[in-house]
Motif scaffolding. Structure first.
Motif, PDB file in Angstrom:
ATOM      1  N   ASP A  96       0.911  -1.143   0.000  1.00  0.00           N
ATOM      2  CA  ASP A  96       0.000   0.000   0.000  1.00  0.00           C
ATOM      3  C   ASP A  96       0.949   1.191   0.000  1.00  0.00           C
ATOM      4  O   ASP A  96       1.525   1.526   1.036  1.00  0.00           O
ATOM      5  CB  ASP A  96      -0.878  -0.011   1.265  1.00  0.00           C
ATOM      6  N   GLY A 131      -3.441   5.984   4.508  1.00  0.00           N
ATOM      7  CA  GLY A 131      -3.946   7.139   5.247  1.00  0.00           C
ATOM      8  C   GLY A 131      -4.229   8.305   4.323  1.00  0.00           C
ATOM      9  O   GLY A 131      -4.064   9.469   4.684  1.00  0.00           O
ATOM     10  N   TRP A 149      -8.076   7.845  17.367  1.00  0.00           N
ATOM     11  CA  TRP A 149      -8.330   7.442  15.981  1.00  0.00           C
ATOM     12  C   TRP A 149      -7.644   8.444  15.070  1.00  0.00           C
ATOM     13  O   TRP A 149      -8.090   9.574  14.932  1.00  0.00           O
ATOM     14  CB  TRP A 149      -9.831   7.381  15.676  1.00  0.00           C
ATOM     15  N   LEU A 203     -10.613  -2.580   5.001  1.00  0.00           N
ATOM     16  CA  LEU A 203      -9.171  -2.705   4.790  1.00  0.00           C
ATOM     17  C   LEU A 203      -8.817  -3.945   3.979  1.00  0.00           C
ATOM     18  O   LEU A 203      -9.514  -4.950   4.026  1.00  0.00           O
ATOM     19  CB  LEU A 203      -8.452  -2.703   6.144  1.00  0.00           C
ATOM     20  N   ARG A 204      -7.715  -3.863   3.207  1.00  0.00           N
ATOM     21  CA  ARG A 204      -7.342  -4.920   2.267  1.00  0.00           C
ATOM     22  C   ARG A 204      -6.483  -5.985   2.936  1.00  0.00           C
ATOM     23  O   ARG A 204      -5.513  -5.665   3.628  1.00  0.00           O
ATOM     24  CB  ARG A 204      -6.578  -4.328   1.070  1.00  0.00           C
TER      25      ARG A 204
HETATM   26  P1  FBP Z   1      -5.895   3.934   2.391  1.00  0.00           P
HETATM   27  O1  FBP Z   1      -5.737   5.336   2.781  1.00  0.00           O
HETATM   28  O2  FBP Z   1      -4.650   3.286   1.971  1.00  0.00           O
HETATM   29  O3  FBP Z   1      -7.000   3.720   1.402  1.00  0.00           O
HETATM   30  O4  FBP Z   1      -6.286   3.127   3.762  1.00  0.00           O
HETATM   31  C1  FBP Z   1      -7.424   3.096   4.345  1.00  0.00           C
HETATM   32  C2  FBP Z   1      -7.462   3.973   5.593  1.00  0.00           C
HETATM   33  O5  FBP Z   1      -7.124   5.292   5.302  1.00  0.00           O
HETATM   34  C3  FBP Z   1      -6.638   3.462   6.773  1.00  0.00           C
HETATM   35  O6  FBP Z   1      -5.340   3.937   6.791  1.00  0.00           O
HETATM   36  C4  FBP Z   1      -7.414   3.994   7.975  1.00  0.00           C
HETATM   37  O7  FBP Z   1      -7.267   3.193   9.120  1.00  0.00           O
HETATM   38  C5  FBP Z   1      -8.865   3.987   7.477  1.00  0.00           C
HETATM   39  O8  FBP Z   1      -8.816   3.930   6.053  1.00  0.00           O
HETATM   40  C6  FBP Z   1      -9.607   5.220   7.895  1.00  0.00           C
HETATM   41  O9  FBP Z   1     -10.958   4.995   7.636  1.00  0.00           O
HETATM   42  P2  FBP Z   1     -12.057   6.108   7.959  1.00  0.00           P
HETATM   43  O10 FBP Z   1     -11.921   7.125   6.878  1.00  0.00           O
HETATM   44  O11 FBP Z   1     -13.359   5.354   7.908  1.00  0.00           O
HETATM   45  O12 FBP Z   1     -11.788   6.674   9.293  1.00  0.00           O
END
Ligand code: FBP
Length: 338
Positions: A112, A116, A241, A274-275
């Motif tokens: 990835d 974030g 969070w 999540l993947r």
């Molecule tokens: P990506 O940013 O790589 O798509 O990852 C997903 C993510 O951003 C994680 O890092 C994080 O834990 C989660 O999604 C946050 O989710 P939400 O926006 O629902 O709080």
């Protein structure tokens, strides 16, 4: 503590028989690529790297410029080293074979490139997550199916946090170790050896905004944490969070806690948020190696047989005692319904 560079540490791991030269080179190359990503992230608006790229990835998510830049940096760095058979990324539909011009290796790399994404434009920590598998022998062309190996087959996993300092956290299945980027010398230096996660914790991380969509056992578990000393748990819990998995997981690997991205009514069809292959499995390997646990709420994540390169799963990871409680609540709820 005498400063030990990443290169020196890799030589020690080779001497200990934990890794071979090809895997050592692979980690060196990934670390070097992440140094370049760290520079790009730190430039921010001055580097013109903020904002959307104007394209979507296979998951239909708008790609950020830094998603695309980080992906390209990792692909380019790993193409010519001779340590890879192919790689796969959150930002690419299919695996990327190694160009014929270059020698091929025995490893498969999944990543990835920038985790974030929702935090990129607001200067909150983001990161890179990676997982390393062995490529099956005697195959002419690497296909997605060759990556679909259980998390227990990983030979290495790691993440890099681009935060106040840039940290690389790594495991080869012999403990979890942290390296801090020494910006003056441009090298990663060992800053913590053998990190461990306390079994008990009073800290949980979940996106509470999704609470109304959660399953009953999840409502029960978080309800009890919120009730704290006035409830059945008899003690208070605190919440954090960051919404960057790397940052939330690094806090847990450093001082304990639980991180949860459960299944909920919005994402039931897709199986979670999540993947599995380049988020859940590498983080589960690191957490288990640090003495924690990682489940889907029902099963051990690293025991899952993957069915797709971009497959999504529910994620519950961190301090062992809490993961045991929340997993038991899900299994009890399932039993009560049969
Ligand atoms: P990506 O940013 O790589 O798509 O990852 C997903 C993510 O951003 C994680 O890092 C994080 O834990 C989660 O999604 C946050 O989710 P939400 O926006 O629902 O709080």
């Amino acid at each position: 503590m005498k400063s030990i560079s990443l290169i020196q540490f890799l030589i020690e791991e080779k001497r200990a028989g934990h890794i071979n030269s090809e895997l050592s080179l692979l980690i060196e190359v990934v670390a070097r690529a992440c140094k370049r990503i760290s520079v790009a992230v730190a430039k921010g608006a001055l580097g013109g790297v903020l904002g959307n790229a104007g394209t979507d990835n296979i998951q239909g998510e708008a790609q950020k410029k830094l998603d695309v830049i980080s992906n390209e940096i990792l692909l380019e760095a790993n193409a010519w080293g001779g340590h890879l058979a192919a790689c796969a990324s959150e930002e690419m539909d299919d695996p990327q074979p190694i160009p014929d011009a270059y020698p091929k290796g025995h490893h498969l790399l999944l990543f990835d490139p920038l985790d974030g994404s929702s935090n990129i434009d607001v200067n909150v920590s983001v990161g890179t997550i990676f997982s390393v598998l062995l490529c099956p022998d005697d195959i002419d062309e690497v296909r997605a199916e060759h990556f679909l190996q259980k998390g227990t087959e990983q030979v290495a996993a790691g993440y890099v946090v681009y935060g106040p300092s840039t940290l690389l956290v790594l495991t080869f299945g012999h403990g979890v170790h942290e390296f801090t980027l020494d910006r003056e010398h441009g090298s990663f230096v060992l800053s913590r050896r053998g990190m461990t996660i306390p079994a008990q914790t009073s800290e949980f991380a979940v996106n509470m905004a999704n609470q109304r969509h959660w399953e009953a056992p999840m409502q029960r578990y978080v309800g009890e944490l919120q009730a704290g000393s006035t409830g059945p748990r008899g003690r208070d819990f605190n919440m954090r969070w960051v919404a960057s998995m790397v940052a939330d997981v690094h806090r847990i690997v450093t001082r304990g806690g639980v991180f949860i991205y459960p299944l909920d009514a919005r994402i039931r069809e897709q199986g979670g948020k999540l993947r599995l292959m380049y988020e859940a499995n590498p983080m589960a390997f690191i957490v288990e190696q640090a003495g924690g646990a990682a489940t889907t709420g029902r099963e051990r994540i690293m025991g899952l047989q993957p069915t797709g390169l971009h497959q999504r799963v529910p994620v519950f990871l961190g301090s062992k005692d809490e993961i045991e409680v929340v997993t038991r609540y899900h299994l009890e709820s399932d039993d009560s319904r049969t």
